[in-house]
Scaffold this motif. Structure first.
Motif, PDB file in Angstrom:
ATOM      1  N   ARG A 109       4.860  -8.208  -5.691  1.00 21.91           N
ATOM      2  CA  ARG A 109       4.568  -6.791  -5.494  1.00 21.91           C
ATOM      3  C   ARG A 109       4.095  -6.120  -6.784  1.00 21.91           C
ATOM      4  O   ARG A 109       3.172  -5.299  -6.766  1.00 21.91           O
ATOM      5  N   LEU A 155       0.513  -4.308  -7.270  1.00 24.31           N
ATOM      6  CA  LEU A 155       0.427  -2.877  -7.581  1.00 24.31           C
ATOM      7  C   LEU A 155      -0.643  -2.571  -8.631  1.00 24.31           C
ATOM      8  O   LEU A 155      -1.041  -1.419  -8.790  1.00 24.31           O
ATOM      9  N   SER A 214       1.079   1.209  -2.907  1.00 19.98           N
ATOM     10  CA  SER A 214       2.254   0.682  -2.215  1.00 19.98           C
ATOM     11  C   SER A 214       2.001   0.533  -0.718  1.00 19.98           C
ATOM     12  O   SER A 214       2.361  -0.484  -0.109  1.00 19.98           O
ATOM     13  N   THR A 266       8.709  -0.833  -2.524  1.00 15.13           N
ATOM     14  CA  THR A 266       7.563  -1.104  -3.392  1.00 15.13           C
ATOM     15  C   THR A 266       7.345   0.036  -4.380  1.00 15.13           C
ATOM     16  O   THR A 266       7.053  -0.186  -5.564  1.00 15.13           O
TER      17      THR A 266
END
Length: 319
Positions: free
Chosen positions: A41, A45, A50, A103
């Protein structure tokens, strides 16, 4: 992990058999795979928002589980309004919104705190089960809850005292993480309403597929739904990270975890699941140079101790 979730929840039904060594290590492996989730994640990013990450992740998994739902479509006949509401909470709350919050927490907060705070999910599930299903609270739950709150404070704020400016004290990433834990804990309760109504595979498939309309709407509302990376190398990198995130800490961890849990007692699984925060913290240290603090260690021990006592009480009641 719960019976209808991929991210950090306990199952809805507990095994009746004494745990075996192989089952224990399968639970360790399944939970450890959750710990590598932040690695994917955080890398994603850098290129996606997200909501884009969660939307694309759900699309990948939905494509995998769609054939399962088609084979089990007869189970959709005659479901009642309360089951539809439970499915919507599981998919929209426990899948879409909770994963977005998790997230966002990784993007805006201390990654170790965001990971360790997910151990609060069972407490949220217990509280909601009391409110919605009228289940009895564990003995001395108020004391255990206070103990967990102290641990939560230490994980979020450390040994700081809340003097001065409030906006300097509140850690937004930890608040996102708590929101995710609450929604995932609530999904456990909603999932109990589905017990006996549908097979686990059907509910899991609906969890991802029903979340897609909401995720599309949220991502579209951001105004950048199609603002994806350009360039062949960037596209290949993002695609590989998305596949890895969806299939490794997603579906594979779920399958391994439940296979192990069928022969592992819940109280024993509590120890095995420590591989989740341990691997997550280790990944943060090696890859992102996030060092866990003494306050976070102490806070996690307090939360785990409260959950361990609750787990032991639950096992004694079933014995």
């Amino acid at each position: 992990m719960d019976n209808v979730s991929v991210n950090g929840q306990k199952p809805l039904s507990l095994p009746k058999e004494q745990g075996s060594n192989s089952g224990f290590w399968l639970v360790v492996l399944g939970a450890a795979l959750w710990g590598v989730d932040p690695l994917f994640r955080i890398l994603l990013l850098k290129s996606l928002t997200s909501t884009q990450i969660v939307l694309l992740e759900h699309i990948i998994i939905a494509l995998v589980v769609a054939p399962i739902l088609w084979r089990q479509r007869s189970e959709l006949r005659g479901i009642r309004a309360k089951h539809i509401a439970a499915l919507l909470f599981i998919s929209w709350g426990g899948s879409a919104l909770a994963t977005i919050l998790f997230t966002m927490g990784l993007a805006d907060g201390n990654m170790n705190a965001v990971l360790l705070l997910q151990k609060l999910q069972p407490l949220f599930a217990i509280i909601m089960a009391r409110m919605l299903l009228k289940e009895r609270l564990p003995q001395r739950f108020s004391l255990l809850f206070i103990l967990a709150l102290i641990g939560t404070y230490l994980l979020t704020f450390g040994f700081k005292v809340p003097f001065g400016h409030w906006n300097e004290f509140v850690q937004i990433g930890s608040l996102f993480s708590l929101g995710a834990a609450a929604l995932w804990g609530g999904s456990t309760v909603m999932g109990r309403l589905m017990v006996g109504q549908m097979k686990y595979e059907t509910v899991t498939s609906l969890r991802f597929i029903l979340a897609l309309p909401l995720l599309l709407a949220i991502t579209w509302g951001e105004g950048g739904v199609w603002n994806l990376p350009t360039g062949s190398s960037a596209i290949v990198g993002v695609s590989l990270n998305l596949l890895g995130q969806a299939l490794l800490p997603g579906l594979l961890s779920l399958l391994v975890y439940y296979k192990g849990l069928t022969t592992t007692k819940a109280s024993v699984a509590t120890f095995a699941e420590l591989s989740f925060p341990m691997v997550g913290v280790l990944m943060n240290w090696i890859v992102f140079h996030e060092i866990i603090t003494s306050a976070q260690i102490f806070g996690f021990v307090l939360i785990w101790a409260a959950l361990f006592v609750i787990s032991r009480q639950s096992q004694s009641l079933k014995a």
